[in-house]
Scaffold this motif. Structure first.
Motif, PDB file in Angstrom:
ATOM      1  N   LYS A 134       5.464  -4.000  -0.108  1.00 37.33           N
ATOM      2  CA  LYS A 134       4.652  -3.224  -0.635  1.00 37.33           C
ATOM      3  C   LYS A 134       4.412  -3.113  -1.196  1.00 37.33           C
ATOM      4  N   TYR A 137      -0.838  -3.643   0.511  1.00 38.31           N
ATOM      5  CA  TYR A 137      -2.050  -3.570   2.438  1.00 38.31           C
ATOM      6  C   TYR A 137      -2.647  -4.293   2.549  1.00 38.31           C
ATOM      7  N   THR A 138      -2.958  -5.459   3.768  1.00 39.54           N
ATOM      8  CA  THR A 138      -3.853  -6.514   4.020  1.00 39.54           C
ATOM      9  C   THR A 138      -4.912  -5.555   5.175  1.00 39.54           C
ATOM     10  N   TYR A 171       2.567  -3.819  11.412  1.00 39.58           N
ATOM     11  CA  TYR A 171       2.598  -4.707  10.389  1.00 39.58           C
ATOM     12  C   TYR A 171       2.761  -5.718  10.348  1.00 39.58           C
ATOM     13  N   ILE A 226       4.318  -4.679   5.424  1.00 36.19           N
ATOM     14  CA  ILE A 226       3.080  -4.915   4.988  1.00 36.19           C
ATOM     15  C   ILE A 226       2.179  -4.377   6.450  1.00 36.19           C
ATOM     16  N   PRO A 227       1.307  -2.599   5.791  1.00 33.60           N
ATOM     17  CA  PRO A 227       0.293  -2.579   7.318  1.00 33.60           C
ATOM     18  C   PRO A 227      -0.866  -3.570   7.009  1.00 33.60           C
ATOM     19  N   PHE A 241      -4.788  -2.735   7.638  1.00 32.27           N
ATOM     20  CA  PHE A 241      -6.077  -1.995   8.356  1.00 32.27           C
ATOM     21  C   PHE A 241      -7.438  -2.410   8.778  1.00 32.27           C
ATOM     22  N   HIS A 245     -11.259  -1.565   4.899  1.00 29.99           N
ATOM     23  CA  HIS A 245     -10.450  -0.329   4.001  1.00 29.99           C
ATOM     24  C   HIS A 245     -10.601  -1.183   2.972  1.00 29.99           C
TER      25      HIS A 245
END
Ligand SMILES: [Zn+2]
Length: 404
Positions: free
Chosen positions: A329, A334-335, A346, A352-353, A355, A359
């Motif tokens: 992260k 994010y991806t 994740y 890594i979150p 979204f 976003h």
């Protein structure tokens, strides 16, 4: 030492060593949740040239109710399936069609619509149930000799057996291919598709190596495996799918149809490319290392320059690339993904979150790191104009770092 799953020769030549990684589709609901990781180390057999991961992960750990891949999620792919069905769907030639790894009925639905009797075989219960709900009869099981014998007894042999992108997922290829021999009618046809190693190497597509894929194929070892079960390849077609695939048309040894020129032409192409030459495997290892170095350097430099980066896409290959490169992260906050069931989860291993795809538009990062290189044109067409409104740029890591 591990042994080749085709010919039992010891495996010592490394094809790719991507470190220790969790199953690539095991998305996390909590970034802190404990994960099981396994070595992701592929070898090439120097005797039969089958590229493979030793079976360190039980297939039940991967293809269970949590298995997240629904084939019907890709619209472009469905159009191709329909074309294939319409071409093959002659009730006179193929009155009974069986598909192995029939997923959610994405392909058989087109045969069924044309009035052809179909049967799916699919081990992941949740996707199989989606097929059954659509009216596609589906046996929930892995395919091999025992499943083939039961199917043959219950429903008879098939005129057409389809096995798309499943041979790579099979730990025991001989049990699987013998199952095809048992279930295929005397004058029947099987079509088998798999991503072609030549394109994987050429395109440095090492992020398609993951625990779910036990084998990676040249035509040559596949023909060797088939021949051990009295099956032969009579035709080879090249497809654009998954970075470039082969579709084989397979019959019993005794079938009267002749092999056409495409088989020899493909074998010749493999030999000219160097499939029997250790050199290409060494070059491939170097190319993988270059991808890692260039991507990590780019992200570190972006951070130094106070530039922001967001990801686009969370297919399995995202997991593989990020874990191999050790990107967390701190370098990629994010991806995003278009599939609702991935949003809010994740990336395995790196936390890594993922979204909602919008976003990126709210965050307006300087760089959008594009993971699904196979859909590059499609994605650029879809969101490129918007990203350029804030002077954002795309970045891809594979086959080599590119900013555009
Ligand atoms: Zn071998």
């Amino acid at each position: 030492m591990h042994l080749c799953r085709n010919c039992n020769a010891p495996l010592s030549l490394t094809f790719a060593d991507l470190g220790r990684q969790p199953p690539s589709n095991a998305f996390l609901t909590d970034p802190e949740q404990p994960e099981t990781i396994y070595p992701l180390h592929a070898y090439v057999c120097e005797k039969c040239w089958l590229v493979q991961l030793p079976s360190t992960v039980a297939r039940e750990a991967i293809f269970n109710d949590h298995y997240a891949y629904f084939s019907s999620n890709s619209k472009g792919f469905l159009a191709q399936c329909q074309q294939y069905a319409e071409r093959m769907a002659s009730p006179a030639m193929f009155p009974y069609v069986v598909e192995i790894a029939s997923n959610d009925g994405y392909l058989l639905q087109y045969f069924a619509k044309l009035g052809i009797r179909v049967q799916g075989i699919e081990p992941s219960a949740n996707v199989a149930k989606a097929a059954i709900a659509k009216g596609i009869p589906t046996t929930i099981d892995f395919f091999g000799v025992s499943t083939a014998m039961i199917e043959e007894m219950m429903r008879g042999q098939a005129d057409l057996i389809i096995a798309n992108n499943v041979l790579a997922h099979v730990p025991d290829v001989h049990d699987f291919v013998e199952g095809i021999r048992i279930l295929l009618k005397k004058d029947g046809t099987a079509t088998v598709e798999f991503p072609w190693l030549l394109n994987l190497i050429k395109g440095c597509q090492f992020d398609t190596i993951y625990h779910e894929h036990f084998s990676y194929f040249w035509l040559y070892p596949v023909m060797d495996i088939l021949a051990q079960h009295a099956l032969k390849v009579i035709r080879v077609e090249k497809l654009p799918n998954l970075g470039g695939s082969l579709r084989l048309f397979i019959t019993h040894f005794g079938d009267c149809r002749d092999r056409d020129d495409s088989v020899e032409a493909t074998l010749r192409e493999e030999i000219q490319f160097g499939c029997h030459n250790e050199r290409i495997y060494i070059d491939f290892l170097n190319a993988i290392t270059t991808v890692k170095r260039d991507l990590v350097n780019f992200l570190l430099q972006a951070k130094d320059d106070h530039k922001t980066v967001g990801g686009y896409g969370a297919p399995a290959k995202t997991t593989v690339l990020l874990n191999y490169c050790g990107i967390g992260k701190d370098l990629l906050p994010y991806t995003v993904d278009t599939l609702p069931f991935k949003q809010g989860k994740y990336i395995p291993g790196v936390g890594i979150p993922i979204f909602h795809e919008d976003h990126n538009f709210a965050d307006m990062p300087d760089y959008v790191l594009l993971f699904p290189w196979n859909l590059r044109t499609e994605i650029e067409g879809k969101i490129g104009d918007r990203i350029r409104t804030w002077n954002g740029k795309f970045v891809t890591a594979i086959p080599s770092l590119e900013i555009f």
